[in-house]
Design a protein around this motif. Structure first.
Motif, PDB file in Angstrom:
ATOM      1  N   LEU A   1       0.798  -1.219   0.000  1.00 34.86           N
ATOM      2  CA  LEU A   1       0.000   0.000   0.000  1.00 34.86           C
ATOM      3  C   LEU A   1       0.836   1.277   0.000  1.00 34.86           C
ATOM      4  N   LEU A   2       2.004   1.239   0.630  1.00 32.02           N
ATOM      5  CA  LEU A   2       2.817   2.451   0.735  1.00 32.02           C
ATOM      6  C   LEU A   2       3.911   2.535  -0.321  1.00 32.02           C
ATOM      7  N   LEU A   3       4.245   1.397  -0.942  1.00 34.67           N
ATOM      8  CA  LEU A   3       5.298   1.406  -1.959  1.00 34.67           C
ATOM      9  C   LEU A   3       4.809   0.910  -3.325  1.00 34.67           C
ATOM     10  N   GLY A   4       4.247  -0.302  -3.350  1.00 34.10           N
ATOM     11  CA  GLY A   4       3.892  -0.909  -4.630  1.00 34.10           C
ATOM     12  C   GLY A   4       2.857  -0.135  -5.420  1.00 34.10           C
ATOM     13  N   LEU A   5       1.703   0.127  -4.820  1.00 36.82           N
ATOM     14  CA  LEU A   5       0.638   0.824  -5.541  1.00 36.82           C
ATOM     15  C   LEU A   5       0.996   2.276  -5.866  1.00 36.82           C
ATOM     16  N   PRO A   6       1.561   3.056  -4.928  1.00 36.19           N
ATOM     17  CA  PRO A   6       1.980   4.414  -5.309  1.00 36.19           C
ATOM     18  C   PRO A   6       3.008   4.424  -6.435  1.00 36.19           C
ATOM     19  N   LEU A   7       3.934   3.446  -6.438  1.00 39.59           N
ATOM     20  CA  LEU A   7       4.919   3.393  -7.515  1.00 39.59           C
ATOM     21  C   LEU A   7       4.241   3.119  -8.850  1.00 39.59           C
ATOM     22  N   THR A   8       3.236   2.248  -8.860  1.00 41.63           N
ATOM     23  CA  THR A   8       2.498   1.962 -10.094  1.00 41.63           C
ATOM     24  C   THR A   8       1.806   3.216 -10.617  1.00 41.63           C
ATOM     25  N   PHE A   9       1.117   3.929  -9.729  1.00 38.07           N
ATOM     26  CA  PHE A   9       0.453   5.155 -10.154  1.00 38.07           C
ATOM     27  C   PHE A   9       1.466   6.201 -10.601  1.00 38.07           C
ATOM     28  N   GLY A  10       2.583   6.280  -9.885  1.00 40.95           N
ATOM     29  CA  GLY A  10       3.589   7.274 -10.245  1.00 40.95           C
ATOM     30  C   GLY A  10       4.182   7.033 -11.619  1.00 40.95           C
TER      31      GLY A  10
END
Length: 780
Positions: free
Chosen positions: A290-299
């Protein structure tokens, strides 16, 4: 066929048949099956069920895609990077929780608590059952297999999971209220404990009970009514049939399982793992996602999409004309960069990152679960078991170099061009080895890890030289199969007794058979020069097959990108971008089926029907290999349990009767297979019309009569004919050339005729149908 293998001379076979004709024991005692249907399901109900399932299969991914696009649009409009990150975390967490909570909500609303019952297939009650099953098996919690979060999720679905129980199988149970797992129990990977079975058009649900500190080995099947007592063990590649129970502290193995006290599968010492460690590990897992994987995908999407002119509507700019050649040129370039870039980057990563991680793991050392070393082990296993690359390189000369790149010890291996098939996996590539001259068919699972409920240990697993391994074999580190052995399809590799050498092994539990026969030896090449020429020509042919594999996958990606771009550009003027992407997603589901059917039809003529066999250096075999490599069956499994799968099978060339219930059948050679009407095919069943043994290849047709039932995990080999109404029991192996009479009940590995069912679901006794197997069980 089992009798012939056990008695290789006419005299010994005649004597054996004379003494066993009147009183032949049977592999297992099973309760009576559900009463047969009074009448076949009505066609209208069958069609209505399929229509409802089609709406769900198209609507659910479309809705998910639409929500994702709406969330991405909200994230991408953030004024700064900090706000982008915060919105990514918020939306990613909301979507993840929604996808996980939806199956729980649907289950409790549509079903409530599961109870032992019978559900007629294609009825509205079955649609509810199928919907709950589909949502449970396709939710993101599968990422947390082997974690306390996984057990917590099953509890939310109604399962009774004890403290400290560990589940490594990705096959999520469906009837969770009927599942009971005791404190400290361990369920190894690739096991099935669904809580339901299908027979003669009826879904029957039932309890599965696993006691405290019990162990369920790898690649096992627990049928309904099966149970393990406290401290009991079920060996790898085994099965408990309906109503079978293992008493407390006893060790059983085989399919169907029987007592095997000398087999100890729980050899890892316990470690101190408290609640705090479990909580911290689970929190870190969620944080990584939630704090790394998904934000990195959106980024990454937020950075990349504005630089692609075709995605102008996503960025609120003018739509792109679909009639210009530059649109398709740019889409072709984007798809090529994404596809081939991912292939190259993936190859680099799988050979480098795991090597660095492996520096922190020492063989044969016991580590506690839910710590740093456990995380390292999971990361190595997941990054080195990518199906795409084993499919690409499998069955060719290049598979040796790929496996070495992963970390396998294959020094001195003699190149055959078919050393490993397209389906091979492991727990640790750095502790996996194979000797010179060894060849492996598809479905090998190398077991390197041993687990208790609190700890694990990684050990070296070595396959001896000059071995041949058939299909669907779990190979443990304690294997007693030595040099120059033939391990038959679905064999249970022995882990006790003396080391076997120069023999064949068949069945579960396994018994000895001849290593090879003259007919198979005649199919192999006769000289070193012939081998050299054949290997060179096969490598060239396989290289072209690999190029076709990449071309077909790249073309598919290009087509999918065009579908999405076209939908986005054409419907953008309506102001409903999420709707456009949702409709495109539904269209991609339909296109995936159509595309794979076309590819299958184009390459279908390459198949080789050679009942008498040919060498693996014969062009007929290479053509067959090309058909396997280029075509795909993965998409078909998405339609399990629906009438739509029967339609797809027919489009792929299989002869399928009306109203067949297919809950997970896999068929490598569709056009060689005939399935009669009203058949019932359970999860993970395989009908395989070919066999490779050493340097020989054979294939033949398979005919399954009307009204037949294949149990969970059943395997049917080439040349088999099953009469109308025949039943093959759970996790059975029906050998090549068998002819099953109408309405007969066969079971076991290898399958033989079973006695009539007693109707007593509490039956516990089984008989051993083989003197060789009995000797192995006694340690002889």
């Amino acid at each position: 066929m089992p009798d012939i293998y056990k008695h290789p001379t006419i005299q010994s076979l005649a004597a054996a048949l004379t003494t066993t004709t009147d009183s032949k024991p049977t592999p297992a005692l099973q309760p009576a099956p559900p009463a047969p249907l009074i009448e076949p399901p009505r066609q209208a109900r069958y069609v209505l069920c399929g229509a409802l399932q089609l709406l769900i299969l198209l609507g659910y991914p479309a809705l998910t895609a639409a929500v994702w696009v709406a969330g991405f649009h909200w994230v991408s409009t953030s004024p700064n990077l900090v706000d982008v990150y915060l919105r990514s975390v918020a939306f990613g967490a909301a979507m993840f929780l929604g996808l996980c909570a939806l199956p729980i909500l649907v289950k409790w609303v549509l079903v409530g608590r599961w109870k032992p019952q019978e559900i007629r297939v294609w009825s509205l009650a079955y649609v509810r059952f199928w919907l709950v099953k589909t949502l449970i098996q396709r939710n993101p919690m599968v990422l947390f297999v082997g974690s306390p979060l996984y057990a917590l999720y099953l509890r939310a679905l109604g399962a009774k999971i004890g403290r400290g129980a560990v589940i490594f199988s990705r096959n999520l149970p469906v009837c969770t209220d009927l599942l009971s797992i005791g404190d400290g129990a361990v369920i190894r990977k690739d096991s099935f404990f669904n809580g339901y079975r299908a027979h003669d058009g009826v879904i029957r649900t039932g309890a599965v009970s696993i006691g405290r500190d019990a162990l369920v080995g790898e690649a096992t099947v627990l049928d309904i009514g099966a149970s393990l007592g406290d401290g009991a063990q079920l060996g790898h590649s085994s099965a408990l049939h309906v109503g079978q129970a293992i008493p407390a502290e006893e060790r059983w193995a085989g399919a169907p399982a029987q007592r095997a006290e000398k087999t100890n599968q729980m050899a890892v010492s316990a470690r101190d793992v408290g609640t705090g460690r479990r909580v911290v590990f689970s929190a870190v897992q969620l944080g990584n996602l939630l704090l790394l994987g998904l934000p990195l995908t959106f980024g990454l999407a937020d950075v990349a999409l504005p630089r692609l002119p075709e995605f102008g509507p996503l960025m609120d700019s003018a739509p792109v004309s679909l009639t210009t050649w530059t649109f398709f040129r740019d889409a072709l370039v984007v798809s090529a960069v994404v596809f081939f870039g991912a292939v190259l980057v993936g190859l680099v990563l799988v050979g480098t990152v795991p090597r660095v991680l492996n520096l922190f793991i020492k063989p044969d050392k016991v580590y506690p679960l839910y710590g740093f070393h456990y995380w390292v082990h999971r990361a190595i296993t997941r990054t080195t078991n990518l199906r795409f690359f084993t499919t690409l390189f499998g069955g060719t000369s290049y598979i040796i170099y790929y496996l070495r790149w992963l970390g396998y010890s294959l020094r001195g291996v003699r190149q055959t061009g078919s050393n490993f098939g397209e389906m091979v996996k492991h727990d640790s590539p750095f502790l996996s080895a194979a000797g010179s001259g060894t060849m492996v068919a598809d479905g090998l699972s190398i077991i390197n890890a041993d687990f208790s409920s609190t700890s694990f240990r990684l050990s070296r697993t070595s396959i001896g030289p000059d071995n041949f391994l058939g299909n669907m074999i779990a190979y443990p580190p304690q294997s007693k199969a030595g040099d120059n052995c033939l391990l038959a399809t679905k064999v249970m590799v022995p882990v006790d007794g003396q080391v076997r050498k120069g023999v064949g092994l068949l069945g579960a539990p396994s018994f000895e058979i001849p290593r090879s026969v003259k007919r198979d030896r005649d199919l192999d090449v006769s000289s070193a020069d012939e081998l050299r020429r054949g290997l060179r020509a096969k490598t060239v042919y396989n290289t072209i097959s690999m190029a076709l594999f990449l071309l077909v996958r790249w073309t598919f990606l290009f087509s999918v990108i065009v579908v999405y771009l076209a939908a986005v550009n054409l419907l953008h003027f309506l102001g409903a971008l999420a709707l456009a992407v949702g409709l495109a997603t539904a269209g991609v589901v339909v296109f995936t089926v159509a595309y794979n059917v076309v590819v299958d039809r184009l390459f279908r003529p390459l198949q080789a029907l050679v009942p008498q066999g040919c060498s693996i250096y014969d062009r007929a075999f290479w053509r067959h290999e090309r058909f396997w490599k280029v075509t795909s069956l993965t998409f078909v499994l998405a339609f399990n349990g629906t009438p739509l799968k029967n339609v797809i099978w027919r489009l792929l060339g299989m002869r399928v009767g009306r109203r067949v219930f297919d809950d997970g059948l896999r068929v490598p050679e569709r056009s060689f297979t005939t399935i009669g009407e009203n058949c019932t095919l359970n999860a993970d069943t395989i009908v395989q019309c070919h066999s490779q043994e050493d340097g020989g290849f054979k294939s033949d047709r398979i005919t399954i009569g009307a009204g037949c039932t294949l149990g969970v995990g059943a395997f049917v080999h080439y040349g088999v004919t099953a009469g109308d109404g025949a039943v093959l029991a759970t996790s059975s192996f029906l050998m090549k050339g068998e002819e099953v009479p109408p309405n007969a009940r066969w079971g076991g590995n290898p399958a033989t005729e079973m006695r009539e069912h007693s109707g007593d679901p509490r039956a516990r006794k089984i008989n051993i149908d083989d003197n060789y197997a009995a000797a192995l069980v006694r340690g002889g």
